[in-house]
Write a protein that holds these residues in place. Structure first.
Motif, short mmCIF file in Angstrom:
data_model
loop_
_atom_site.label_atom_id
_atom_site.label_comp_id
_atom_site.label_asym_id
_atom_site.label_seq_id
_atom_site.Cartn_x
_atom_site.Cartn_y
_atom_site.Cartn_z
N VAL A 148 0.71 -3.55 1.45
CA VAL A 148 -0.16 -4.68 1.80
C VAL A 148 -0.28 -4.86 3.31
O VAL A 148 -1.14 -5.60 3.77
N SER A 149 0.57 -4.21 4.08
CA SER A 149 0.50 -4.35 5.53
C SER A 149 0.65 -2.99 6.20
O SER A 149 1.08 -2.02 5.56
N GLU A 152 -2.02 4.52 7.95
CA GLU A 152 -0.66 4.60 7.41
C GLU A 152 -0.66 4.21 5.94
O GLU A 152 0.00 4.84 5.11
N ARG A 153 -1.41 3.16 5.60
CA ARG A 153 -1.49 2.72 4.21
C ARG A 153 -2.16 3.80 3.35
O ARG A 153 -1.77 4.03 2.22
N VAL A 213 0.36 6.57 2.60
CA VAL A 213 1.31 6.18 1.55
C VAL A 213 0.64 6.26 0.18
O VAL A 213 1.20 6.79 -0.78
N SER A 214 -0.58 5.74 0.09
CA SER A 214 -1.31 5.76 -1.18
C SER A 214 -1.62 7.19 -1.62
O SER A 214 -1.46 7.54 -2.80
N MET A 215 -2.02 8.04 -0.68
CA MET A 215 -2.32 9.43 -1.01
C MET A 215 -1.05 10.19 -1.41
O MET A 215 -1.09 11.06 -2.28
N SER A 268 -5.46 -8.31 6.41
CA SER A 268 -5.08 -8.82 7.73
C SER A 268 -5.33 -7.81 8.84
O SER A 268 -5.47 -8.18 10.00
N GLU A 269 -5.40 -6.54 8.49
CA GLU A 269 -5.62 -5.50 9.50
C GLU A 269 -7.11 -5.17 9.64
O GLU A 269 -7.49 -4.32 10.44
#
Length: 199
Positions: free
Chosen positions: A80-81, A86-87, A90-92, A140-141
């Motif tokens: 979520v942050s 970077e997110r 992580v998801s990939m 938020s990003e």
């Protein structure tokens, strides 16, 4: 000698248990190989009871594929942050791990969506839409990607590319490391997105 008393499960709990077992079996075999007979044998129950819960083989396959798609969506949820890229990484990474762990079932879903039942195709398209829609969600990003029809088209094509790379690597890594695959997948999206002219 005492025997352990059988715990009577509610119909909903039993159905959930059977779906979990179906998804587990699907990870190592194609959808065509996943029969009610196999599930009944693995679960230690009669075929008649399975038909009670799922009606027929088609309904059983549909329910298992829907559960597998829900698992994929849940397991690949990005943090979520953090920075958008970077997110994405992580998801990939979670997506790649899912494809490796569930190769036969995932490949079967992809093939089924391409040539088979309308229902399986719908489940596949719905899951794919959830995975790609994440790239346009604001947090938020800020937005990961600016939403536009052209960008949606690019992301749709990128998701097909990412799926093909993940399946090919899961089938035969050919000396390519997981980190290298992730770098290719994560770096290719911004590169493609950069070709879209901002309006």
């Amino acid at each position: 000698m005492t025997s352990t008393p059988r715990v009577r499960m509610s119909p909903d709990s039993r159905r959930e248990q059977l779906l979990d077992l179906g998804v587990r079996l699907l990870s190592t075999r194609s959808l065509d190989e996943l029969s009610i007979e196999i599930l009944a044998e693995e679960a230690g129950i009669s075929r008649g009871l399975l038909y009670h819960y799922f009606g027929n083989k088609h309904d059983f396959h549909e329910a298992v594929v829907r559960r597998a798609a829900d698992d994929l969506i849940e397991q690949t949820a990005p943090p979520v942050s953090g920075e958008p890229l970077e997110r994405l990484l992580v998801s990939m990474g979670a997506y790649l791990d899912y494809v490796v762990a569930n190769y036969e079932g995932y490949l079967s879903l992809v093939k089924g969506a391409a040539s088979g039942s309308d229902t399986i195709r719908d489940i596949y398209e719905q899951a794919r839409a959830v995975l790609t829609d994440r790239l346009f969600q604001e947090d938020s990003e800020g937005l990961v990607l600016q939403d536009s029809p052209t960008m949606r088209l690019v992301v749709h094509a990128w998701s097909a590319y990412a799926e093909d790379v993940a399946l090919a690597w899961a089938r035969d890594p050919a000396g390519v490391s997981r980190d290298e695959v992730l770098a290719v997948l994560a770096d290719s999206l911004p590169a493609l997105a950069g070709t879209v002219t901002r309006s």
